[in-house]
Scaffold this motif. Sequence first.
Motif, PDB file in Angstrom:
ATOM      1  N   THR A   1      48.171  42.411  45.203  1.00 57.11           N
ATOM      2  CA  THR A   1      47.614  42.481  46.553  1.00 57.11           C
ATOM      3  C   THR A   1      48.304  43.609  47.320  1.00 57.11           C
ATOM      4  O   THR A   1      49.529  43.724  47.304  1.00 57.11           O
ATOM      5  N   LEU A   2      47.508  44.429  47.997  1.00 52.37           N
ATOM      6  CA  LEU A   2      48.061  45.527  48.781  1.00 52.37           C
ATOM      7  C   LEU A   2      48.329  45.069  50.209  1.00 52.37           C
ATOM      8  O   LEU A   2      47.563  44.283  50.778  1.00 52.37           O
ATOM      9  N   THR A   3      49.400  45.568  50.786  1.00 50.64           N
ATOM     10  CA  THR A   3      49.691  45.343  52.195  1.00 50.64           C
ATOM     11  C   THR A   3      49.529  46.660  52.925  1.00 50.64           C
ATOM     12  O   THR A   3      50.061  47.694  52.481  1.00 50.64           O
ATOM     13  N   LEU A   4      48.795  46.637  54.014  1.00 53.87           N
ATOM     14  CA  LEU A   4      48.555  47.847  54.790  1.00 53.87           C
ATOM     15  C   LEU A   4      49.532  47.930  55.962  1.00 53.87           C
ATOM     16  O   LEU A   4      50.091  46.918  56.396  1.00 53.87           O
ATOM     17  N   ALA A   5      49.706  49.135  56.461  1.00 57.70           N
ATOM     18  CA  ALA A   5      50.642  49.359  57.557  1.00 57.70           C
ATOM     19  C   ALA A   5      50.263  48.574  58.809  1.00 57.70           C
ATOM     20  O   ALA A   5      51.120  48.266  59.642  1.00 57.70           O
ATOM     21  N   ASP A   6      48.972  48.242  58.947  1.00 52.45           N
ATOM     22  CA  ASP A   6      48.538  47.488  60.126  1.00 52.45           C
ATOM     23  C   ASP A   6      48.704  45.982  59.939  1.00 52.45           C
ATOM     24  O   ASP A   6      48.289  45.193  60.789  1.00 52.45           O
ATOM     25  N   GLY A   7      49.318  45.584  58.806  1.00 48.76           N
ATOM     26  CA  GLY A   7      49.625  44.182  58.572  1.00 48.76           C
ATOM     27  C   GLY A   7      48.605  43.434  57.738  1.00 48.76           C
ATOM     28  O   GLY A   7      48.855  42.291  57.315  1.00 48.76           O
ATOM     29  N   ARG A   8      47.464  44.030  57.460  1.00 47.59           N
ATOM     30  CA  ARG A   8      46.452  43.347  56.667  1.00 47.59           C
ATOM     31  C   ARG A   8      46.791  43.354  55.182  1.00 47.59           C
ATOM     32  O   ARG A   8      47.494  44.241  54.698  1.00 47.59           O
ATOM     33  N   ALA A   9      46.263  42.357  54.474  1.00 43.88           N
ATOM     34  CA  ALA A   9      46.402  42.285  53.016  1.00 43.88           C
ATOM     35  C   ALA A   9      45.044  42.606  52.411  1.00 43.88           C
ATOM     36  O   ALA A   9      44.000  42.254  52.964  1.00 43.88           O
ATOM     37  N   VAL A  10      45.047  43.278  51.241  1.00 51.51           N
ATOM     38  CA  VAL A  10      43.803  43.670  50.588  1.00 51.51           C
ATOM     39  C   VAL A  10      43.791  43.159  49.155  1.00 51.51           C
ATOM     40  O   VAL A  10      44.693  43.448  48.373  1.00 51.51           O
ATOM     41  N   LYS A  11      42.768  42.387  48.833  1.00 46.03           N
ATOM     42  CA  LYS A  11      42.524  41.944  47.457  1.00 46.03           C
ATOM     43  C   LYS A  11      41.560  42.932  46.814  1.00 46.03           C
ATOM     44  O   LYS A  11      40.519  43.249  47.375  1.00 46.03           O
ATOM     45  N   LEU A  12      41.931  43.441  45.634  1.00 43.96           N
ATOM     46  CA  LEU A  12      41.070  44.390  44.936  1.00 43.96           C
ATOM     47  C   LEU A  12      39.852  43.650  44.391  1.00 43.96           C
ATOM     48  O   LEU A  12      39.960  42.863  43.448  1.00 43.96           O
ATOM     49  N   ALA A  13      38.701  43.914  44.970  1.00 36.91           N
ATOM     50  CA  ALA A  13      37.484  43.183  44.623  1.00 36.91           C
ATOM     51  C   ALA A  13      36.950  43.596  43.258  1.00 36.91           C
ATOM     52  O   ALA A  13      37.046  44.752  42.853  1.00 36.91           O
ATOM     53  N   GLY A  14      36.371  42.635  42.534  1.00 37.78           N
ATOM     54  CA  GLY A  14      35.651  42.930  41.301  1.00 37.78           C
ATOM     55  C   GLY A  14      36.486  43.045  40.048  1.00 37.78           C
ATOM     56  O   GLY A  14      35.941  43.364  38.990  1.00 37.78           O
ATOM     57  N   ILE A  15      37.793  42.787  40.146  1.00 37.18           N
ATOM     58  CA  ILE A  15      38.639  42.881  38.951  1.00 37.18           C
ATOM     59  C   ILE A  15      39.595  41.697  38.886  1.00 37.18           C
ATOM     60  O   ILE A  15      39.813  41.000  39.871  1.00 37.18           O
ATOM     61  N   ASP A  16      40.159  41.522  37.711  1.00 43.29           N
ATOM     62  CA  ASP A  16      41.157  40.486  37.479  1.00 43.29           C
ATOM     63  C   ASP A  16      42.323  41.136  36.748  1.00 43.29           C
ATOM     64  O   ASP A  16      42.118  41.934  35.826  1.00 43.29           O
ATOM     65  N   MET A  17      43.524  40.830  37.176  1.00 40.49           N
ATOM     66  CA  MET A  17      44.714  41.361  36.516  1.00 40.49           C
ATOM     67  C   MET A  17      45.546  40.191  36.015  1.00 40.49           C
ATOM     68  O   MET A  17      46.386  39.662  36.739  1.00 40.49           O
ATOM     69  N   PRO A  18      45.314  39.768  34.769  1.00 41.34           N
ATOM     70  CA  PRO A  18      46.038  38.614  34.234  1.00 41.34           C
ATOM     71  C   PRO A  18      47.548  38.816  34.211  1.00 41.34           C
ATOM     72  O   PRO A  18      48.304  37.862  34.397  1.00 41.34           O
ATOM     73  N   ARG A  19      47.969  40.047  33.984  1.00 41.03           N
ATOM     74  CA  ARG A  19      49.398  40.368  33.933  1.00 41.03           C
ATOM     75  C   ARG A  19      49.650  41.633  34.748  1.00 41.03           C
ATOM     76  O   ARG A  19      49.824  42.718  34.192  1.00 41.03           O
ATOM     77  N   PRO A  20      49.664  41.522  36.065  1.00 44.76           N
ATOM     78  CA  PRO A  20      49.815  42.710  36.906  1.00 44.76           C
ATOM     79  C   PRO A  20      51.102  43.467  36.605  1.00 44.76           C
ATOM     80  O   PRO A  20      52.167  42.866  36.462  1.00 44.76           O
ATOM     81  N   ASP A  21      50.984  44.763  36.468  1.00 41.76           N
ATOM     82  CA  ASP A  21      52.143  45.630  36.301  1.00 41.76           C
ATOM     83  C   ASP A  21      52.178  46.521  37.538  1.00 41.76           C
ATOM     84  O   ASP A  21      51.571  47.586  37.574  1.00 41.76           O
ATOM     85  N   VAL A  22      52.886  46.051  38.552  1.00 41.28           N
ATOM     86  CA  VAL A  22      52.890  46.727  39.842  1.00 41.28           C
ATOM     87  C   VAL A  22      53.325  48.177  39.738  1.00 41.28           C
ATOM     88  O   VAL A  22      52.801  49.053  40.432  1.00 41.28           O
ATOM     89  N   SER A  23      54.246  48.451  38.838  1.00 37.26           N
ATOM     90  CA  SER A  23      54.754  49.821  38.726  1.00 37.26           C
ATOM     91  C   SER A  23      53.666  50.814  38.360  1.00 37.26           C
ATOM     92  O   SER A  23      53.781  52.006  38.637  1.00 37.26           O
ATOM     93  N   LYS A  24      52.585  50.321  37.748  1.00 39.65           N
ATOM     94  CA  LYS A  24      51.559  51.235  37.275  1.00 39.65           C
ATOM     95  C   LYS A  24      50.460  51.526  38.289  1.00 39.65           C
ATOM     96  O   LYS A  24      49.571  52.309  38.020  1.00 39.65           O
ATOM     97  N   PHE A  25      50.514  50.869  39.454  1.00 37.14           N
ATOM     98  CA  PHE A  25      49.574  51.315  40.473  1.00 37.14           C
ATOM     99  C   PHE A  25      50.248  51.479  41.827  1.00 37.14           C
ATOM    100  O   PHE A  25      49.632  51.430  42.878  1.00 37.14           O
ATOM    101  N   GLU A  26      51.558  51.727  41.776  1.00 38.27           N
ATOM    102  CA  GLU A  26      52.266  52.088  42.994  1.00 38.27           C
ATOM    103  C   GLU A  26      51.942  53.514  43.417  1.00 38.27           C
ATOM    104  O   GLU A  26      52.451  54.015  44.401  1.00 38.27           O
ATOM    105  N   VAL A  27      51.046  54.142  42.645  1.00 35.03           N
ATOM    106  CA  VAL A  27      50.609  55.485  42.989  1.00 35.03           C
ATOM    107  C   VAL A  27      49.969  55.515  44.375  1.00 35.03           C
ATOM    108  O   VAL A  27      49.900  56.574  45.010  1.00 35.03           O
TER     109      VAL A  27
END
Length: 281
Positions: free
Chosen positions: A43-69
């Motif tokens: 889940t992404l956190t935005l500077a304005d305080g909102r949280a964003v769920k990436l729609a349309g996908i599932d990440m069974p084993r999220p590897d945060v380091s790989k989308f910290e881009v």
Amino acid sequence: MHLRRHLAAYAFILAAVYPAHGFACALARGESAVVSGIAEDGTLTLADGRAVKLAGIDMPRPDVSKFEVVAGQSVTLHYGGTRIDRYGRALALVAFGKGPSLQERLIAEGIARVVPSGDMRLCMDEWLAVEARARAAGRGLWRDPVFAVRRADDLAGLDPLDGSYQLVEGVIKSVAKIRGRIYFNFDEDWRTDFTVTVAPAGAKLFKTGAWKALIGNPPAIVGAKVRVRGFLSRYNGPGMTVAVPEQIELLDRPMPDEKVKAANENGGPDVRARKPHAARK
């Protein structure tokens, strides 16, 4: 400095694996904001305080380091329907730069798999194609047998997976439309076989596009090889309930009408005479 080098290197790898081309989903463009953080579940956190769920996908084993881009980057949210989920998170496609969306990048790397939904239907064809390439290349989660595509005729293998999200391939043996529901049966005995059920609300969506002609003429779909995805359940054998047509991918098209006619005229089994199975109780 080390983190910046890491992110730059990862961005280069993504560009090599999946060249920038933008995304084709014609979704409603929303607001832009800076990503300030990434939770362990992706889940992404935005500077304005909102949280964003990436729609349309599932990440069974999220590897945060790989989308910290996207950390610290300005992103634009695009919406396909429902904008806020039941947890108060924005439900959106996340775009940044001139390349593909964040969802596409994660799918291409095998970090995420596609979960078709009514909100992201416009993106599904493209995302499923990206996923197929990642799976063929054995990237990310597709290297793990846990996420292998299952066989519809392997009932013993499907039973222990009840309640889990799976991809299952098989050949449709019969189709029945009963009280607004559509049943795709994958063997002769509907009491024990793998069955895909389309609920009445979802059945309406099968009246458009390529499915309109197929559902309107059941013999045209019998014999088709498909890949279906969703949560496994058990009722008269293992099965799935699908909500949108994109959950069922046509892999091998069924026999064209002219070939069906020729087969019947040559004394073959009359495929048009096949009757749907009896209604399920």
